[in-house]
Design a protein around this motif. Structure first.
Motif, PDB file in Angstrom:
ATOM      1  N   ARG A  52      -9.956   5.632  -7.039  1.00  5.32           N
ATOM      2  CA  ARG A  52      -9.866   4.184  -6.832  1.00  5.32           C
ATOM      3  C   ARG A  52     -10.667   3.811  -5.603  1.00  5.32           C
ATOM      4  O   ARG A  52     -10.398   4.311  -4.511  1.00  5.32           O
ATOM      5  CB  ARG A  52      -8.405   3.752  -6.696  1.00  5.32           C
ATOM      6  CG  ARG A  52      -7.628   3.989  -7.991  1.00  5.32           C
ATOM      7  CD  ARG A  52      -6.150   3.737  -7.842  1.00  5.32           C
ATOM      8  NE  ARG A  52      -5.443   4.097  -9.056  1.00  5.32           N
ATOM      9  CZ  ARG A  52      -4.208   4.549  -9.097  1.00  5.32           C
ATOM     10  NH1 ARG A  52      -3.507   4.679  -7.989  1.00  5.32           N
ATOM     11  NH2 ARG A  52      -3.637   4.850 -10.246  1.00  5.32           N
ATOM     12  N   ARG A 111      -1.314  10.637  -4.138  1.00  8.17           N
ATOM     13  CA  ARG A 111      -2.674  10.634  -3.604  1.00  8.17           C
ATOM     14  C   ARG A 111      -3.056  12.019  -3.118  1.00  8.17           C
ATOM     15  O   ARG A 111      -2.279  12.685  -2.417  1.00  8.17           O
ATOM     16  CB  ARG A 111      -2.788   9.635  -2.461  1.00  8.17           C
ATOM     17  CG  ARG A 111      -4.178   9.556  -1.840  1.00  8.17           C
ATOM     18  CD  ARG A 111      -4.212   8.506  -0.752  1.00  8.17           C
ATOM     19  NE  ARG A 111      -5.512   8.455  -0.101  1.00  8.17           N
ATOM     20  CZ  ARG A 111      -5.848   7.572   0.822  1.00  8.17           C
ATOM     21  NH1 ARG A 111      -4.969   6.662   1.212  1.00  8.17           N
ATOM     22  NH2 ARG A 111      -7.048   7.586   1.365  1.00  8.17           N
ATOM     23  N   ASN A 131      -0.829  -1.465  -4.677  1.00  7.90           N
ATOM     24  CA  ASN A 131      -1.888  -0.615  -4.169  1.00  7.90           C
ATOM     25  C   ASN A 131      -2.180  -1.040  -2.733  1.00  7.90           C
ATOM     26  O   ASN A 131      -2.236  -2.234  -2.437  1.00  7.90           O
ATOM     27  CB  ASN A 131      -3.147  -0.763  -5.034  1.00  7.90           C
ATOM     28  CG  ASN A 131      -4.202   0.277  -4.711  1.00  7.90           C
ATOM     29  OD1 ASN A 131      -3.911   1.301  -4.087  1.00  7.90           O
ATOM     30  ND2 ASN A 131      -5.423   0.039  -5.150  1.00  7.90           N
ATOM     31  N   THR A 132      -2.339  -0.077  -1.847  1.00  7.61           N
ATOM     32  CA  THR A 132      -2.707  -0.376  -0.470  1.00  7.61           C
ATOM     33  C   THR A 132      -4.204  -0.181  -0.313  1.00  7.61           C
ATOM     34  O   THR A 132      -4.719   0.917  -0.560  1.00  7.61           O
ATOM     35  CB  THR A 132      -1.949   0.523   0.516  1.00  7.61           C
ATOM     36  OG1 THR A 132      -0.536   0.346   0.332  1.00  7.61           O
ATOM     37  CG2 THR A 132      -2.302   0.169   1.956  1.00  7.61           C
ATOM     38  N   VAL A 133      -4.907  -1.242   0.063  1.00  7.08           N
ATOM     39  CA  VAL A 133      -6.363  -1.188   0.167  1.00  7.08           C
ATOM     40  C   VAL A 133      -6.784  -1.648   1.555  1.00  7.08           C
ATOM     41  O   VAL A 133      -6.043  -2.350   2.250  1.00  7.08           O
ATOM     42  CB  VAL A 133      -7.033  -2.075  -0.903  1.00  7.08           C
ATOM     43  CG1 VAL A 133      -6.674  -1.598  -2.307  1.00  7.08           C
ATOM     44  CG2 VAL A 133      -6.658  -3.546  -0.735  1.00  7.08           C
ATOM     45  N   SER A 176      -9.549   3.550  -1.875  1.00  4.49           N
ATOM     46  CA  SER A 176      -8.170   4.026  -1.740  1.00  4.49           C
ATOM     47  C   SER A 176      -8.052   5.544  -1.800  1.00  4.49           C
ATOM     48  O   SER A 176      -7.178   6.126  -1.171  1.00  4.49           O
ATOM     49  CB  SER A 176      -7.282   3.414  -2.837  1.00  4.49           C
ATOM     50  OG  SER A 176      -7.283   2.014  -2.743  1.00  4.49           O
TER      51      SER A 176
END
Length: 282
Positions: free
Chosen positions: A69, A35, A224-226, A72
């Motif tokens: 994203r 990221r 995925n961390t949302v 994110s």
């Protein structure tokens, strides 16, 4: 990744940032899936405007090296091989008098972004199609789908499902607004966007352009961390922007695999649209 901008470099600041980030990605200093810092942090780090950072990131997204994203951030693509640039083909489709675009997938996020340029050119008079018909075939997120689900136990969470539905509706509305405004402005005789939902969890995305070109790609899945209602949640998610698209065209020749694939893709799309599709007004 941080470096001082060279005031003696004749290249504009966004290009210096673009080139530095590209080199970091291709040499693996920025790892696949990593990221990037937020836009606010990048503007402070390089002492440039947010617009400069946005231009650099957008160029790298167009090259297929970064993906954004929603909710994110911006990430290095999991795979850095160059995917097929569907954006260019969509713009070329608008050079025809009658434009038809059929999309099947999760949300139409990539399509929404790709439509910006040709729509702007229609407003400027550089493209002059007579009609534009767009069909969107998306999953009914009111029902439980195989994804997105929680990483923990692959359990369904209504909040996660609602988030996915909101993303789909947001892009469907955006596409509808972009296209149908052209008719309102009198720039196109006919402009229509139809949306239908179905109960099949998509495992691929599909574009059919003017009935003659097809772009097909499998959806990669991953964790995925949302942010969901203010809480960070780990989910099994669909990375549509990471999908590598494979092109097929009727111009490949009679009986060629490309032409046959286009024919079968159109038949599949029409059958699902007719037999399973339920009209949705985004």
């Amino acid at each position: 990744m941080s470096f001082p901008l060279d005031p003696d470099d004749p290249r504009p600041p966004y290009m210096q940032i673009t080139n530095a980030l590209r080199a970091a990605i291709l040499t693996k200093k920025l790892q696949p899936g990593e990221r990037l810092p937020s836009q606010s942090e990048l503007t402070k780090r390089y002492d440039v405007s947010r617009a400069t950072v946005q231009r650099a990131l957008r160029d790298l997204q167009d090259e297929g090296l970064l993906v954004a994203r929603q909710g994110s951030g911006v990430f290095v693509r999991s795979r850095t091989e160059r995917p097929v640039g569907v954006r260019t083909h969509i713009e070329r489709a608008f050079e025809q008098p009658r434009v038809t675009i059929d999309f099947a997938g999760f949300s139409g996020e990539t399509l929404y972004a790709a439509l910006q340029e040709p729509v702007d050119k229609i407003r400027d008079g550089r493209l002059t199609p007579e009609s534009i018909i767009v069909r969107l075939l998306v999953p009914n997120m009111a029902d439980s789908q195989a994804v997105p689900v929680l990483v923990d136990g692959r359990a369904h969470d209504p909040r996660v499902t609602e988030r996915a539905r909101d993303i789909m509706l947001s892009h469907s509305r955006g596409i509808k607004r972009l296209v149908e405004e052209l008719k309102t402005l009198g720039l196109v005789k006919e402009a229509r966007v139809e949306v239908r939902t179905h109960g099949i969890t998509p495992s691929f995305k599909l574009y059919v352009l003017n009935g003659a070109e097809v772009f097909f790609g499998f959806y990669p899945l991953g964790s995925n961390t949302v942010a969901v209602q203010g809480e960070a949640v780990d989910i099994v998610d669909v990375f549509g922007l990471d999908a590598t698209l494979f092109p097929f065209a009727t111009t490949d020749g009679q009986g060629a695999p490309g032409g046959l694939f286009v024919e079968q893709a159109r038949k599949w799309y029409d059958s699902v649209w007719t037999m399973l599709g339920e009209e949705l007004t985004p």
